[in-house]
Motif scaffolding. Structure first.
Motif, PDB file in Angstrom:
ATOM      1  N   GLY A   6       2.915 -18.160  25.282  1.00  9.18           N
ATOM      2  CA  GLY A   6       4.218 -17.492  25.230  1.00  9.18           C
ATOM      3  C   GLY A   6       4.491 -16.902  23.862  1.00  9.18           C
ATOM      4  O   GLY A   6       4.989 -15.776  23.744  1.00  9.18           O
ATOM      5  N   ASP A   7       4.154 -17.646  22.823  1.00  4.33           N
ATOM      6  CA  ASP A   7       4.339 -17.150  21.454  1.00  4.33           C
ATOM      7  C   ASP A   7       3.501 -15.902  21.200  1.00  4.33           C
ATOM      8  O   ASP A   7       3.968 -14.942  20.581  1.00  4.33           O
ATOM      9  CB  ASP A   7       3.984 -18.228  20.425  1.00  4.33           C
ATOM     10  CG  ASP A   7       4.969 -19.381  20.403  1.00  4.33           C
ATOM     11  OD1 ASP A   7       6.086 -19.248  20.964  1.00  4.33           O
ATOM     12  OD2 ASP A   7       4.617 -20.436  19.811  1.00  4.33           O
ATOM     13  N   HIS A   9       2.456 -13.718  23.430  1.00  2.00           N
ATOM     14  CA  HIS A   9       3.038 -12.600  24.186  1.00  2.00           C
ATOM     15  C   HIS A   9       4.308 -12.073  23.505  1.00  2.00           C
ATOM     16  O   HIS A   9       4.514 -10.857  23.425  1.00  2.00           O
ATOM     17  CB  HIS A   9       3.331 -13.012  25.624  1.00  2.00           C
ATOM     18  CG  HIS A   9       2.127 -12.960  26.507  1.00  2.00           C
ATOM     19  ND1 HIS A   9       1.494 -11.799  26.854  1.00  2.00           N
ATOM     20  CD2 HIS A   9       1.437 -13.949  27.118  1.00  2.00           C
ATOM     21  CE1 HIS A   9       0.472 -12.056  27.638  1.00  2.00           C
ATOM     22  NE2 HIS A   9       0.406 -13.376  27.809  1.00  2.00           N
ATOM     23  N   ARG A  10       5.131 -12.980  23.017  1.00  2.00           N
ATOM     24  CA  ARG A  10       6.342 -12.539  22.305  1.00  2.00           C
ATOM     25  C   ARG A  10       5.975 -11.752  21.051  1.00  2.00           C
ATOM     26  O   ARG A  10       6.559 -10.702  20.759  1.00  2.00           O
ATOM     27  CB  ARG A  10       7.216 -13.747  21.942  1.00  2.00           C
ATOM     28  CG  ARG A  10       8.194 -14.122  23.032  1.00  2.00           C
ATOM     29  CD  ARG A  10       9.187 -15.183  22.569  1.00  2.00           C
ATOM     30  NE  ARG A  10       8.573 -16.487  22.352  1.00  2.00           N
ATOM     31  CZ  ARG A  10       8.164 -17.293  23.325  1.00  2.00           C
ATOM     32  NH1 ARG A  10       8.280 -16.939  24.569  1.00  2.00           N
ATOM     33  NH2 ARG A  10       7.634 -18.459  23.042  1.00  2.00           N
ATOM     34  N   ASP A  11       4.994 -12.242  20.312  1.00  2.00           N
ATOM     35  CA  ASP A  11       4.544 -11.555  19.108  1.00  2.00           C
ATOM     36  C   ASP A  11       3.968 -10.175  19.450  1.00  2.00           C
ATOM     37  O   ASP A  11       4.243  -9.189  18.765  1.00  2.00           O
ATOM     38  CB  ASP A  11       3.499 -12.408  18.368  1.00  2.00           C
ATOM     39  CG  ASP A  11       3.129 -11.823  17.020  1.00  2.00           C
ATOM     40  OD1 ASP A  11       4.048 -11.498  16.239  1.00  2.00           O
ATOM     41  OD2 ASP A  11       1.920 -11.689  16.760  1.00  2.00           O
ATOM     42  N   ALA A  13       4.726  -8.337  22.013  1.00  2.00           N
ATOM     43  CA  ALA A  13       5.819  -7.457  22.429  1.00  2.00           C
ATOM     44  C   ALA A  13       6.553  -6.873  21.224  1.00  2.00           C
ATOM     45  O   ALA A  13       7.167  -5.807  21.314  1.00  2.00           O
ATOM     46  CB  ALA A  13       6.798  -8.225  23.317  1.00  2.00           C
ATOM     47  N   GLN A  14       6.461  -7.543  20.081  1.00  2.00           N
ATOM     48  CA  GLN A  14       7.108  -7.064  18.853  1.00  2.00           C
ATOM     49  C   GLN A  14       6.115  -6.350  17.951  1.00  2.00           C
ATOM     50  O   GLN A  14       6.393  -6.130  16.773  1.00  2.00           O
ATOM     51  CB  GLN A  14       7.758  -8.238  18.123  1.00  2.00           C
ATOM     52  CG  GLN A  14       8.872  -8.876  18.923  1.00  2.00           C
ATOM     53  CD  GLN A  14       9.404 -10.145  18.268  1.00  2.00           C
ATOM     54  OE1 GLN A  14       8.918 -10.593  17.235  1.00  2.00           O
ATOM     55  NE2 GLN A  14      10.411 -10.732  18.895  1.00  2.00           N
TER      56      GLN A  14
END
Length: 146
Positions: A6-7, A9-11, A13-14
């Motif tokens: 999850g981390d 993917h979040r990274d 996305a940014q």
């Protein structure tokens, strides 16, 4: 287990980037869990039990002994087959997904057979009681089966 993936993917996305090895490390436990959960243990157990029981009966076991033998064989083979299946799928898919995520390329992602992943997720979700919108989603998938 899901936090690292999850981390990443979040990274991503940014605008962040991670190499293939980092993705692979995060993906492996998630994929092992997914494919272990998606394995149809009930059908595998029933088929193994029937085959082993019939074998035992054909080889002189009593009904009770054959049934016990069948259950023991089914338990051992179902667990081993579930593990082998999960490991094989995680190995094959993990490399492909890690490559796709690291390259951020839709062509590489298309090569991961996303439809098969969706079916695995649906099977895994079907292994636990589902209510609400997910139940409708699974019903729609079931209606699409050939």
């Amino acid at each position: 287990m899901f936090t690292a993936l999850g981390d990443l993917h979040r990274d991503a996305a940014q605008g962040g980037t991670a190499d293939q090895g980092t993705w692979r490390t995060a993906l492996t436990p998630v994929l092992l869990h997914l494919y272990d959960t998606a394995y149809d243990r009930t059908s595998a157990y029933a088929e193994a039990h029937t085959g082993a029981r019939d074998y035992a009966l054909a080889n002189g076991f009593s009904e009770s002994e054959a049934d016990t033998y069948g259950h023991e064989y089914a338990r051992l083979s179902s667990d081993a087959n579930a593990l082998a299946c999960a490991e094989a799928h995680a190995e094959a898919l993990g490399s492909a997904l890690a490559r796709a995520y690291a390259s951020d390329g839709y062509e590489a992602y298309a090569d991961t057979y996303p439809e098969a992943q969706l079916r695995a997720v649906a099977r895994a979700l079907g292994a636990v009681p589902i209510t609400g919108p997910a139940e409708g989603f699974l019903s729609a998938l079931e209606a699409c089966r050939p």
